[in-house]
Every structure is written in C-alpha cells, then in structure tokens.
Design an enzyme around this catalytic site. Structure first.
Site, PDB file in Angstrom:
ATOM      1  N   CYS A  43       0.871  -1.183   0.000  1.00 51.40           N
ATOM      2  CA  CYS A  43       0.000   0.000   0.000  1.00 51.40           C
ATOM      3  C   CYS A  43       0.902   1.225   0.000  1.00 51.40           C
ATOM      4  O   CYS A  43       2.065   1.138  -0.431  1.00 51.40           O
ATOM      5  CB  CYS A  43      -0.989  -0.025   1.170  1.00 51.40           C
ATOM      6  SG  CYS A  43      -0.220   0.031   2.807  1.00 51.40           S
ATOM      7  N   CYS A  59      -1.457   0.578   7.398  1.00 53.23           N
ATOM      8  CA  CYS A  59      -2.889   0.240   7.468  1.00 53.23           C
ATOM      9  C   CYS A  59      -3.213  -0.971   6.593  1.00 53.23           C
ATOM     10  O   CYS A  59      -3.297  -2.104   7.070  1.00 53.23           O
ATOM     11  CB  CYS A  59      -3.759   1.431   7.067  1.00 53.23           C
ATOM     12  SG  CYS A  59      -3.662   2.822   8.220  1.00 53.23           S
ATOM     13  N   ARG A  60      -3.410  -0.730   5.283  1.00 53.19           N
ATOM     14  CA  ARG A  60      -3.982  -1.797   4.431  1.00 53.19           C
ATOM     15  C   ARG A  60      -3.058  -2.970   4.174  1.00 53.19           C
ATOM     16  O   ARG A  60      -3.477  -4.124   4.295  1.00 53.19           O
ATOM     17  CB  ARG A  60      -4.442  -1.207   3.095  1.00 53.19           C
ATOM     18  CG  ARG A  60      -5.644  -0.318   3.227  1.00 53.19           C
ATOM     19  CD  ARG A  60      -5.833   0.548   2.016  1.00 53.19           C
ATOM     20  NE  ARG A  60      -4.760   1.537   1.904  1.00 53.19           N
ATOM     21  CZ  ARG A  60      -4.604   2.384   0.907  1.00 53.19           C
ATOM     22  NH1 ARG A  60      -5.476   2.363  -0.087  1.00 53.19           N
ATOM     23  NH2 ARG A  60      -3.620   3.256   0.900  1.00 53.19           N
ATOM     24  N   SER A  61      -1.793  -2.707   3.791  1.00 54.77           N
ATOM     25  CA  SER A  61      -0.952  -3.869   3.443  1.00 54.77           C
ATOM     26  C   SER A  61      -0.569  -4.711   4.662  1.00 54.77           C
ATOM     27  O   SER A  61      -0.514  -5.939   4.540  1.00 54.77           O
ATOM     28  CB  SER A  61       0.256  -3.484   2.584  1.00 54.77           C
ATOM     29  OG  SER A  61       1.131  -2.611   3.256  1.00 54.77           O
ATOM     30  N   ASN A  83       2.245   1.354   4.466  1.00 53.59           N
ATOM     31  CA  ASN A  83       2.546   0.075   5.146  1.00 53.59           C
ATOM     32  C   ASN A  83       2.239   0.134   6.644  1.00 53.59           C
ATOM     33  O   ASN A  83       2.877  -0.539   7.450  1.00 53.59           O
ATOM     34  CB  ASN A  83       3.992  -0.387   4.894  1.00 53.59           C
ATOM     35  CG  ASN A  83       4.258  -1.851   5.288  1.00 53.59           C
ATOM     36  OD1 ASN A  83       5.323  -2.189   5.786  1.00 53.59           O
ATOM     37  ND2 ASN A  83       3.316  -2.721   5.061  1.00 53.59           N
ATOM     38  N   ASP A 141      -8.536   3.890   1.251  1.00 51.49           N
ATOM     39  CA  ASP A 141      -7.573   4.072   2.323  1.00 51.49           C
ATOM     40  C   ASP A 141      -8.283   4.436   3.626  1.00 51.49           C
ATOM     41  O   ASP A 141      -8.836   5.533   3.754  1.00 51.49           O
ATOM     42  CB  ASP A 141      -6.602   5.195   1.931  1.00 51.49           C
ATOM     43  CG  ASP A 141      -5.404   5.243   2.856  1.00 51.49           C
ATOM     44  OD1 ASP A 141      -5.481   4.646   3.951  1.00 51.49           O
ATOM     45  OD2 ASP A 141      -4.405   5.872   2.481  1.00 51.49           O
TER      46      ASP A 141
HETATM   47  P1  4NP Z   1      -1.833   2.787   4.157  1.00 51.12           P
HETATM   48  O1  4NP Z   1      -2.479   4.121   4.792  1.00 51.12           O
HETATM   49  O2  4NP Z   1      -1.272   3.175   2.810  1.00 51.12           O
HETATM   50  O3  4NP Z   1      -3.013   1.867   4.036  1.00 51.12           O
HETATM   51  O4  4NP Z   1      -0.788   2.309   5.140  1.00 51.12           O
HETATM   52  C1  4NP Z   1      -1.787   5.341   4.923  1.00 51.12           C
HETATM   53  C2  4NP Z   1      -0.961   5.541   6.000  1.00 51.12           C
HETATM   54  C3  4NP Z   1      -0.324   6.758   6.166  1.00 51.12           C
HETATM   55  C4  4NP Z   1      -0.519   7.751   5.240  1.00 51.12           C
HETATM   56  C5  4NP Z   1      -1.324   7.552   4.157  1.00 51.12           C
HETATM   57  C6  4NP Z   1      -1.956   6.325   3.992  1.00 51.12           C
HETATM   58  N1  4NP Z   1       0.116   9.010   5.422  1.00 51.12           N
HETATM   59  O5  4NP Z   1      -0.131   9.915   4.622  1.00 51.12           O
HETATM   60  O6  4NP Z   1       0.929   9.174   6.341  1.00 51.12           O
END
Ligand code: 4NP
Length: 157
Positions: A8, A13-15, A11, A122
């Site tokens: 993702c 949340c989703r992945s 790294n 997200d």
């Molecule tokens: P992920 O979510 O891609 O599912 O891990 C996010 C985590 C942090 C951020 C964006 C998306 N951020 O902008 O810090």
C-alpha cells in the site's frame, strides 16, 4: 514456496492488514509452510513505525495479531524475492512499476482476484476500518482460491 508481498502507500494500514489476514487464512488451511508472506509501502513516510492503532484493533477484533510488524518501504530488490506483489490501489501498481518495473508479470491489484475488481479505499482517510477489513479479507480469500485452482497439487503441501 510461494512468496507474496502486499503493498500500500504507508505500510501501516492496508498492506499489514492484508499480510496478517492472509497469514491467518493460510494457517487455518494448513498451508502456512508453503508461504512466505510480507508487506511494504511505496512511500518511506512511515518506515519503522508500527501498524496504525485502528488497523491493529480491527485485526484484533477478528482474533488476528500483528505484533512486531514495522513499516518497510518497497525497494527494487524486493521484486526478485516475490512471486506475487499485490497492491491495494492502481496508483500503487504504478508506483511499483516506477520502483522495480514488472518484467515477470508479478504485480496485481488485490481486489482484481474478486468478482468486483476495485481499489481498496484508504482507511487512513475514510476512517472506515471495518470496510477496509472486509474488502481486504475478500481479496485475500479470492487470491487464495485462485492459487488453489492454478497451482499443481504437488506444491500445495
Ligand atoms: P496505508 O495508509 O497506505 O493503508 O498504510 C496510509 C498511512 C499513512 C498515510 C497515508 C496512507 N500518510 O499519509 O501518512
């Protein structure tokens, strides 16, 4: 051994949710010895950080631990060490193509294995972790069914 890396943006949340949901699925099917499962982000923003608390608690609600996981950035060298690189969104696929290319056709979008191909929204922005869990679970379950149909019985343990 089948090596799967979920991708993702951050790294956190989703992945990681996909990594630990998929680990749980293959363990429940007795297939864990056949798999090496990991996750990474296309951005270095969160590198070294633990799984985001609301993602961690959503996993825990389903009896899944992600203890010890720290965010890692997807590097060009990760490409050679994977058989399947499964991204949450089309834009992550594009980032992976910029970072490592995809000469062997390893890169897919996770929900493209389901009857309803889509980007997995997200939850960092939507704040809807139960929907993220459901979408990721469905993608992981569909990917495992795909593997079970396409792999020779000899590699299934
Ligand atoms: P992920 O979510 O891609 O599912 O891990 C996010 C985590 C942090 C951020 C964006 C998306 N951020 O902008 O810090």
């Amino acid at each position: 051994m089948i090596k799967v890396m979920f991708i993702c943006l951050g790294n956190i949340c989703r992945s990681p949710m996909a990594e630990f949901i998929f680990k749980d699925l293959v363990r429940k099917e007795g297939l864990d010895k056949n798999f090496e499962i990991s996750s990474a982000g296309t951005s270095a923003e969160e590198e070294g950080n633990p799984v985001y608390p609301l993602a961690r608690s959503e996993l825990e609600r389903h009896g899944i631990s992600c203890a010890g996981k720290r965010a890692k950035k997807y590097e060009p060298s990760d490409y050679a060490n994977a058989d399947y690189i499964l991204a949450m969104e089309a834009r992550h696929v594009r980032s992976i193509l910029r970072i490592s290319g995809d000469p062997a056709g390893k890169v897919h979008r996770l929900a493209d294995f389901t009857p309803n191909p889509h980007d997995i929204a997200d939850p960092w922005y939507t704040r809807d972790f139960p929907t993220a869990y459901k979408d990721i679970y469905q993608g992981c379950a569909a990917f495992l069914e795909y593997l079970k149909k396409t792999l020779p019985a000899s590699s299934r343990g």
